[in-house]
Motif scaffolding. Structure first.
Motif, PDB file in Angstrom:
ATOM      1  N   UNK A 136      14.740  -2.240   6.864  1.00  0.00           N
ATOM      2  CA  UNK A 136      13.993  -1.705   5.723  1.00  0.00           C
ATOM      3  C   UNK A 136      12.582  -1.315   6.164  1.00  0.00           C
ATOM      4  N   UNK A 137      12.187  -0.098   5.823  1.00  0.00           N
ATOM      5  CA  UNK A 137      10.967   0.459   6.401  1.00  0.00           C
ATOM      6  C   UNK A 137      10.015   0.950   5.311  1.00  0.00           C
ATOM      7  N   UNK A 138       8.752   0.630   5.493  1.00  0.00           N
ATOM      8  CA  UNK A 138       7.684   1.201   4.667  1.00  0.00           C
ATOM      9  C   UNK A 138       6.640   1.804   5.594  1.00  0.00           C
ATOM     10  N   UNK A 139       6.065   2.901   5.177  1.00  0.00           N
ATOM     11  CA  UNK A 139       4.918   3.480   5.876  1.00  0.00           C
ATOM     12  C   UNK A 139       3.727   3.408   4.934  1.00  0.00           C
ATOM     13  N   UNK A 140       2.657   2.799   5.404  1.00  0.00           N
ATOM     14  CA  UNK A 140       1.414   2.686   4.632  1.00  0.00           C
ATOM     15  C   UNK A 140       0.359   3.573   5.280  1.00  0.00           C
ATOM     16  N   UNK A 141      -0.113   4.568   4.534  1.00  0.00           N
ATOM     17  CA  UNK A 141      -1.159   5.468   5.006  1.00  0.00           C
ATOM     18  C   UNK A 141      -2.389   5.259   4.130  1.00  0.00           C
ATOM     19  N   UNK A 142      -3.435   4.721   4.716  1.00  0.00           N
ATOM     20  CA  UNK A 142      -4.649   4.402   3.959  1.00  0.00           C
ATOM     21  C   UNK A 142      -5.667   5.533   4.031  1.00  0.00           C
ATOM     22  N   UNK A 143      -6.589   5.516   3.094  1.00  0.00           N
ATOM     23  CA  UNK A 143      -7.655   6.512   3.053  1.00  0.00           C
ATOM     24  C   UNK A 143      -8.969   5.914   3.543  1.00  0.00           C
ATOM     25  N   UNK A 144      -9.857   6.785   3.985  1.00  0.00           N
ATOM     26  CA  UNK A 144     -11.275   6.459   4.182  1.00  0.00           C
ATOM     27  C   UNK A 144     -11.513   5.257   5.094  1.00  0.00           C
ATOM     28  N   UNK A 145     -10.672   5.105   6.107  1.00  0.00           N
ATOM     29  CA  UNK A 145     -10.870   3.976   7.020  1.00  0.00           C
ATOM     30  C   UNK A 145     -12.172   4.101   7.789  1.00  0.00           C
ATOM     31  N   UNK A 146     -12.469   5.308   8.242  1.00  0.00           N
ATOM     32  CA  UNK A 146     -13.610   5.503   9.131  1.00  0.00           C
ATOM     33  C   UNK A 146     -14.952   5.363   8.420  1.00  0.00           C
ATOM     34  N   UNK A 147     -15.015   5.642   7.144  1.00  0.00           N
ATOM     35  CA  UNK A 147     -16.296   5.658   6.435  1.00  0.00           C
ATOM     36  C   UNK A 147     -16.513   4.461   5.527  1.00  0.00           C
ATOM     37  N   UNK A 148     -15.610   3.482   5.549  1.00  0.00           N
ATOM     38  CA  UNK A 148     -15.837   2.320   4.698  1.00  0.00           C
ATOM     39  C   UNK A 148     -14.607   1.476   4.431  1.00  0.00           C
ATOM     40  N   UNK A 149     -13.455   1.838   5.013  1.00  0.00           N
ATOM     41  CA  UNK A 149     -12.209   1.101   4.801  1.00  0.00           C
ATOM     42  C   UNK A 149     -11.863   0.984   3.325  1.00  0.00           C
ATOM     43  N   UNK A 150     -12.150   2.033   2.574  1.00  0.00           N
ATOM     44  CA  UNK A 150     -11.911   2.013   1.123  1.00  0.00           C
ATOM     45  C   UNK A 150     -10.450   1.741   0.804  1.00  0.00           C
ATOM     46  N   UNK A 151      -9.544   2.378   1.537  1.00  0.00           N
ATOM     47  CA  UNK A 151      -8.127   2.184   1.269  1.00  0.00           C
ATOM     48  C   UNK A 151      -7.682   0.767   1.504  1.00  0.00           C
ATOM     49  N   UNK A 152      -8.122   0.175   2.615  1.00  0.00           N
ATOM     50  CA  UNK A 152      -7.739  -1.202   2.925  1.00  0.00           C
ATOM     51  C   UNK A 152      -8.329  -2.172   1.906  1.00  0.00           C
ATOM     52  N   UNK A 153      -9.576  -1.936   1.504  1.00  0.00           N
ATOM     53  CA  UNK A 153     -10.187  -2.784   0.481  1.00  0.00           C
ATOM     54  C   UNK A 153      -9.410  -2.703  -0.829  1.00  0.00           C
ATOM     55  N   UNK A 154      -8.871  -1.520  -1.136  1.00  0.00           N
ATOM     56  CA  UNK A 154      -8.222  -1.307  -2.428  1.00  0.00           C
ATOM     57  C   UNK A 154      -6.757  -1.657  -2.478  1.00  0.00           C
ATOM     58  N   UNK A 155      -6.147  -2.007  -1.347  1.00  0.00           N
ATOM     59  CA  UNK A 155      -4.723  -2.320  -1.343  1.00  0.00           C
ATOM     60  C   UNK A 155      -4.465  -3.600  -2.136  1.00  0.00           C
ATOM     61  N   UNK A 156      -3.548  -3.509  -3.075  1.00  0.00           N
ATOM     62  CA  UNK A 156      -3.274  -4.627  -3.962  1.00  0.00           C
ATOM     63  C   UNK A 156      -2.069  -5.440  -3.505  1.00  0.00           C
ATOM     64  N   UNK A 157      -2.068  -6.710  -3.857  1.00  0.00           N
ATOM     65  CA  UNK A 157      -0.921  -7.571  -3.585  1.00  0.00           C
ATOM     66  C   UNK A 157       0.287  -7.067  -4.363  1.00  0.00           C
ATOM     67  N   UNK A 158       1.467  -7.253  -3.805  1.00  0.00           N
ATOM     68  CA  UNK A 158       2.694  -6.902  -4.505  1.00  0.00           C
ATOM     69  C   UNK A 158       3.173  -5.485  -4.313  1.00  0.00           C
TER      70      UNK A 158
END
Length: 486
Positions: A136-158
């Motif tokens: 089973x495969x998921x691909x996670x593509x985050x935004x704005x990693x280089x300028x503040x890690x906004x995507x990683x900060x915003x990733x929610x549990x579940x």
């Protein structure tokens, strides 16, 4: 760029070619996100865009592998926008002009975006494949990693269902990353007081250029010149002797890139023009001796400009130059636990002069929170001495190594079986998103791998073609070896 699609492995390089054609500097990933979503829906892949703008794409397991642990392949969509001074390029509109030079892929006068475009391309190629074995495969593509890690900060549990996360943002083949530095942004704000310029003075544009720059974490230990620090040094050392006055100071463009260029408009009495020229020439010669190995092409130059109406007051100038010259920069401390790895560092990344203030932006990185906090304390003390306001924001945690990591062992053993040599297990002095993912997903097992990328965050960025193939082979072999879920 048609050269790219002919490289092996073709599925990966064909995707990288598509990615290069769609502008994606930090905070401008929408066009690429829409393209990927439309592509995924056309292939009946489940795609989710979360509230932050991250994409999660799910693909069922291949036949016979439905009982394997779920894997998340993760990359970030954005890239660092850096161009040479003589390159006209709008990163929000223009495609990246990638080309092949021997065993390397480079870009024409700009950053390439192999960081993290190669990782993203590998994930999308696997989603598109019909002959790659995986659970089973998921691909996670985050935004704005280089300028503040906004995507990683915003990733929610579940949101994610996988048990294992493979981050693709590492930049050295043969190294497996199981930990990374945390960081925090720091800013100095110094109020400006201006006075009228002396009409008898002569004005010049003072420029520091020709530096390599690079990633403020990965390359910080190489001793490369920081244009902001170099310019501040010259101004501090020569202001009194030359009667030099400052009217603006601008340098760098990103807090996480070592500044390659810095500029100041200065005035001097007419009688000191020749002395200024001599001082600049002598300073450049000095720098080329000091930086003969790390940054041999450093250049310091002056050119006449129109006399500005106003200049900094003596008090403001003294405060600013003292602040910038005294500000720590580069490696603060090497790690005692991981040989050869930087523990704590600081990059004086961006300086801007505004109507009523000068703002300086820094990025502090550290493998340990106390190291980060110590540098913050030093900057706070420096701000008090210089009369500047100091603010800290965007703190993100490091990724603590787990020596019992199952996926790390799988990657290590797979690498040994394929290449018949030991990979290097590493902790990287850069801000991988894994530390932030551990907040909502504390039990997820994580590892980071990637091909060899040189000089990320600078127009010299390049990715090694052979190692892209090795990274691809390793990634597919690891997916095939993921164990069953208990």
């Amino acid at each position: 760029m048609s050269q790219l699609s002919q490289l092996a492995p073709q599925p990966l390089w064909q995707w990288f070619e598509k990615i290069c054609a769609i502008p994606r500097p930090s905070k401008h990933e929408a066009a690429l996100s829409q393209f990927i979503q439309q592509w995924a829906k056309a292939r009946d892949l489940l795609v989710i865009e979360d509230a932050t703008g991250n994409l999660i794409i799910r693909k069922p397991a291949t036949a016979g592998m439905e009982d394997r642990k779920g894997v998340v392949i993760q990359a970030h969509m954005d890239m660092v926008p850096q161009a040479n001074a003589d390159k006209v390029h709008d990163f929000t509109k223009d495609p990246i002009e990638a080309w092949v030079d021997g065993d390397w892929v480079k870009a024409n006068g700009t950053t390439l975006g192999a960081d993290n475009g190669i990782g993203m391309a590998s994930a999308l190629a696997i989603l598109e494949s019909t002959d790659i074995a995986h659970g089973p495969l998921e691909v996670l593509l985050t935004i704005d990693e280089e300028a503040g890690m906004t995507g990683a900060f915003g990733l929610q549990a579940g949101v994610l269902t996988g048990d294992i996360l493979i981050n693709t943002d590492s930049e050295q083949e043969g190294e497996i990353y199981m930990g990374c530095a945390g960081g925090v942004d720091a800013s100095f704000t110094l109020p400006l007081t201006k006075i009228a310029s002396d009409n008898a003075d002569k004005a010049f544009r003072l420029t520091v250029s020709g530096l390599k720059g690079g990633h403020s974490g990965v390359n910080i230990h190489l001793g490369r010149g920081n244009a902001n620090k170099i310019l501040a040094r010259f101004l501090f050392d020569n202001a009194d002797e030359l009667g030099l006055t400052l009217t603006d100071f601008t340098g760098g463009s990103l807090r996480n890139a070592i500044p390659r260029e810095a500029f100041a408009t200065i005035t001097v009495p007419a009688a000191q023009v020749d002395a200024l020229a001599s001082a600049v020439s002598e300073f450049q010669a000095l720098l080329r001796t000091e930086l003969a190995i790390a940054d041999a092409d450093v250049k310091v130059s002056i050119s006449p400009v129109e006399l500005p109406a106003e200049q900094f007051s003596a008090a403001t100038q003294a405060q600013l130059l003292s602040l910038l010259h005294a500000c720590p920069n580069g490696v603060i401390r090497m790690s005692d636990e991981v040989e050869g790895v930087t523990e704590t560092s600081l990059n004086l990344g961006v300086i801007t002069t505004e109507a009523d203030k000068v703002v300086a932006l820094c990025l502090i990185r550290s493998l340990i929170d106390s190291g980060r906090d110590n540098v913050c304390s030093q900057l706070a003390a420096l701000g008090k001495l210089a009369g500047a306001q100091v603010a800290f924001s965007g703190a993100y945690p490091g990724w603590k190594p787990d020596n019992e990591s199952e996926v790390m062992a799988i990657v290590r053993n797979t690498y040994q079986d394929i290449y018949h040599k030991e990979p290097v297990i590493m902790v990287i002095h850069a801000g991988l998103e894994c530390g932030l993912f551990k907040e909502p997903y504390p039990t997820m097992d994580m590892v980071s791998i990637g091909p060899t990328i040189r000089y990320p965050h600078s127009p010299d960025e390049k990715v090694n073609i052979t190692t892209v193939g090795q990274y691809w082979q390793l990634l597919l072999a690891v997916l095939a070896r993921i164990p069953t879920k208990a």
